[in-house]
Motif scaffolding. Structure first.
Motif, PDB file in Angstrom:
ATOM      1  N   ARG A  61     -86.279  64.849 -75.553  1.00 37.85           N
ATOM      2  CA  ARG A  61     -85.876  63.525 -75.588  1.00 37.85           C
ATOM      3  C   ARG A  61     -84.577  63.301 -75.402  1.00 37.85           C
ATOM      4  N   ILE A  62     -84.241  62.200 -75.093  1.00 35.96           N
ATOM      5  CA  ILE A  62     -82.809  61.673 -74.716  1.00 35.96           C
ATOM      6  C   ILE A  62     -82.128  61.614 -76.205  1.00 35.96           C
ATOM      7  N   LYS A  63     -81.125  62.366 -76.459  1.00 39.20           N
ATOM      8  CA  LYS A  63     -80.291  62.296 -77.727  1.00 39.20           C
ATOM      9  C   LYS A  63     -78.923  61.521 -77.638  1.00 39.20           C
ATOM     10  N   SER A  64     -78.199  61.353 -76.422  1.00 39.35           N
ATOM     11  CA  SER A  64     -77.162  60.735 -76.032  1.00 39.35           C
ATOM     12  C   SER A  64     -77.191  60.101 -74.755  1.00 39.35           C
ATOM     13  N   PRO A  65     -77.585  58.868 -74.645  1.00 40.33           N
ATOM     14  CA  PRO A  65     -77.829  57.865 -73.579  1.00 40.33           C
ATOM     15  C   PRO A  65     -76.551  57.724 -72.605  1.00 40.33           C
ATOM     16  N   GLN A  66     -75.370  57.896 -73.166  1.00 36.17           N
ATOM     17  CA  GLN A  66     -74.268  58.061 -72.498  1.00 36.17           C
ATOM     18  C   GLN A  66     -73.955  59.228 -71.586  1.00 36.17           C
ATOM     19  N   SER A  67     -74.112  60.259 -72.487  1.00 40.83           N
ATOM     20  CA  SER A  67     -73.954  61.655 -72.023  1.00 40.83           C
ATOM     21  C   SER A  67     -74.992  61.862 -70.675  1.00 40.83           C
ATOM     22  N   PHE A  68     -76.059  61.197 -71.052  1.00 44.87           N
ATOM     23  CA  PHE A  68     -77.306  61.415 -70.032  1.00 44.87           C
ATOM     24  C   PHE A  68     -76.908  60.852 -68.894  1.00 44.87           C
ATOM     25  N   LEU A  69     -76.627  59.597 -69.010  1.00 46.35           N
ATOM     26  CA  LEU A  69     -76.310  58.846 -67.620  1.00 46.35           C
ATOM     27  C   LEU A  69     -74.935  59.427 -66.986  1.00 46.35           C
ATOM     28  N   ARG A  70     -73.944  59.920 -67.605  1.00 48.87           N
ATOM     29  CA  ARG A  70     -72.855  60.375 -67.112  1.00 48.87           C
ATOM     30  C   ARG A  70     -73.120  61.840 -66.163  1.00 48.87           C
ATOM     31  N   THR A  71     -74.064  62.608 -66.712  1.00 50.11           N
ATOM     32  CA  THR A  71     -74.250  63.794 -66.129  1.00 50.11           C
ATOM     33  C   THR A  71     -75.494  63.814 -65.119  1.00 50.11           C
ATOM     34  N   VAL A  72     -76.935  63.509 -65.643  1.00 50.95           N
ATOM     35  CA  VAL A  72     -77.702  63.584 -64.979  1.00 50.95           C
ATOM     36  C   VAL A  72     -78.273  62.144 -64.384  1.00 50.95           C
ATOM     37  N   GLN A  73     -77.876  61.142 -65.016  1.00 51.83           N
ATOM     38  CA  GLN A  73     -78.153  59.760 -64.429  1.00 51.83           C
ATOM     39  C   GLN A  73     -79.535  59.205 -64.542  1.00 51.83           C
ATOM     40  N   THR A  74     -80.582  59.854 -64.067  1.00 43.48           N
ATOM     41  CA  THR A  74     -81.998  59.588 -64.278  1.00 43.48           C
ATOM     42  C   THR A  74     -82.860  60.484 -64.914  1.00 43.48           C
ATOM     43  N   LEU A  75     -84.139  59.927 -65.143  1.00 43.81           N
ATOM     44  CA  LEU A  75     -84.923  60.920 -65.639  1.00 43.81           C
ATOM     45  C   LEU A  75     -85.308  61.921 -64.845  1.00 43.81           C
ATOM     46  N   SER A  76     -85.542  61.810 -63.618  1.00 39.07           N
ATOM     47  CA  SER A  76     -85.855  62.825 -62.555  1.00 39.07           C
ATOM     48  C   SER A  76     -84.780  64.049 -62.701  1.00 39.07           C
ATOM     49  N   GLY A  77     -83.662  63.556 -62.634  1.00 40.70           N
ATOM     50  CA  GLY A  77     -82.468  64.162 -62.680  1.00 40.70           C
ATOM     51  C   GLY A  77     -82.381  65.299 -64.062  1.00 40.70           C
ATOM     52  N   GLY A  78     -82.957  64.574 -65.258  1.00 45.51           N
ATOM     53  CA  GLY A  78     -83.086  65.281 -66.385  1.00 45.51           C
ATOM     54  C   GLY A  78     -84.093  66.410 -66.565  1.00 45.51           C
ATOM     55  N   VAL A  79     -85.193  65.971 -65.936  1.00 46.12           N
ATOM     56  CA  VAL A  79     -86.180  66.867 -65.798  1.00 46.12           C
ATOM     57  C   VAL A  79     -85.986  68.004 -64.807  1.00 46.12           C
TER      58      VAL A  79
END
Length: 288
Positions: free
Chosen positions: A93-111
């Motif tokens: 799951r996404i725990k920190s949306p700000q860090s998520f958008l700053r590093t991987v940006q998208t769900l596909s990037g996170g996956v």
């Protein structure tokens, strides 16, 4: 239509457009990240209606709930050099949306980041374990899953992707089609060898137990016979003592008693006895 009315209509339309552009709704199970010139400035996660600056701030939506990613089947070489096909899934799951958008940006990037971390961990962990232990559901499999989950979670946390790894599980570990039959035959042969060894060890243990039991029985019988002979000897000794005491007190009665005993012994099987009519034995039998 008057110019004044047209101005009012235009003003109302502008107000509506501005008002619509300044409102956004947060639903259950989602994050709304407010971006200012592409940079996250705040996160709204409680359901409700919120404001933003029109034309300057924008809103990005991210899921708040747990998600499952299933990795593509991957070829791995085990510690005992067996190639296997591994299929696993990851709960995250996404725990920190700000860090998520700053590093991987998208769900596909996170996956993609999760897939890389899982592959590296699975390949490293399974290369340290023999195939037989990997396919054992009740022992090694549980430990391997826990180790991989911790390993992937630490790697994702270290890179500060804003992602939390909940669980990583191996669903399937299959041999490549070309290797299955040879490995199965070898496994059958190994199990037969182990079974034969167990049977041999069981027979040897059985012989040891039987031999020990026979030896114990022989010793017990010998001891019992010795004790019986000792008891009989003591009884005979006691009887002789009693006979001697009786003889000493009344020799005539003792002779009479011994005579009666000789009758019992002599007549036990109803023999035919021929005696002279004038013998003492005959007189006693006839009561003369």
């Amino acid at each position: 239509m008057s110019k004044k009315l047209i101005v009012w209509l235009v003003a109302i339309v502008v107000v509506v457009i501005i008002g619509a552009g300044s409102l956004f709704i947060v639903k259950e199970g989602e994050y709304k990240v407010v971006l200012k010139f592409g940079e996250a400035v705040r996160v709204e996660e409680s359901p409700g209606l919120y404001l933003k600056i029109p034309f300057i701030e924008s809103v990005s939506q991210l899921p708040k709930y747990q998600m499952t990613y299933e990795s593509n089947p991957t070829a791995i070489l085990t510690k005992d050099k067996k190639p296997i096909i591994v299929d696993n899934y990851t709960v995250w799951r996404i725990k920190s949306p700000q860090s998520f958008l700053r590093t991987v940006q998208t769900l596909s990037g996170g996956v993609q980041r999760i897939d890389e971390a899982v592959y590296n961990s699975v390949r490293r962990k399974l290369s340290e374990v023999n195939y037989d232990n990997i396919i054992s559901e009740n022992t090694e499999r549980g430990n391997i899953n826990d180790d991989i989950t911790k390993d992937v979670a630490d790697a994702i946390l270290r890179d500060n992707y804003g992602i939390e790894i909940i669980d990583v599980r191996i669903k399937r570990t299959d041999l490549p089609e070309g290797n299955k039959q040879s490995v199965y035959n070898r496994m059958i042969s190994d199990r037969q060898s182990i079974a034969a060894r167990y049977l041999s060890e069981g027979d040897e243990e059985s012989r040891k137990i039987t031999s020990k039991a026979d030896r114990t029985a022989t010793e017990l019988l010998a001891q019992a016979e010795a004790d019986a002979k000792k008891i009989i000897a003591q009884g005979e000794q006691e009887a002789a003592k009693i006979y001697n005491e009786a003889y000493g007190k009344d020799p005539e009665f003792y002779n009479f008693y011994r005579t009666l005993q000789s009758y019992v012994t002599t007549l036990e099987n109803e023999p035919v006895i021929m005696l002279p009519i004038d013998s003492p034995y005959t007189r006693i039998l006839l009561g003369k």
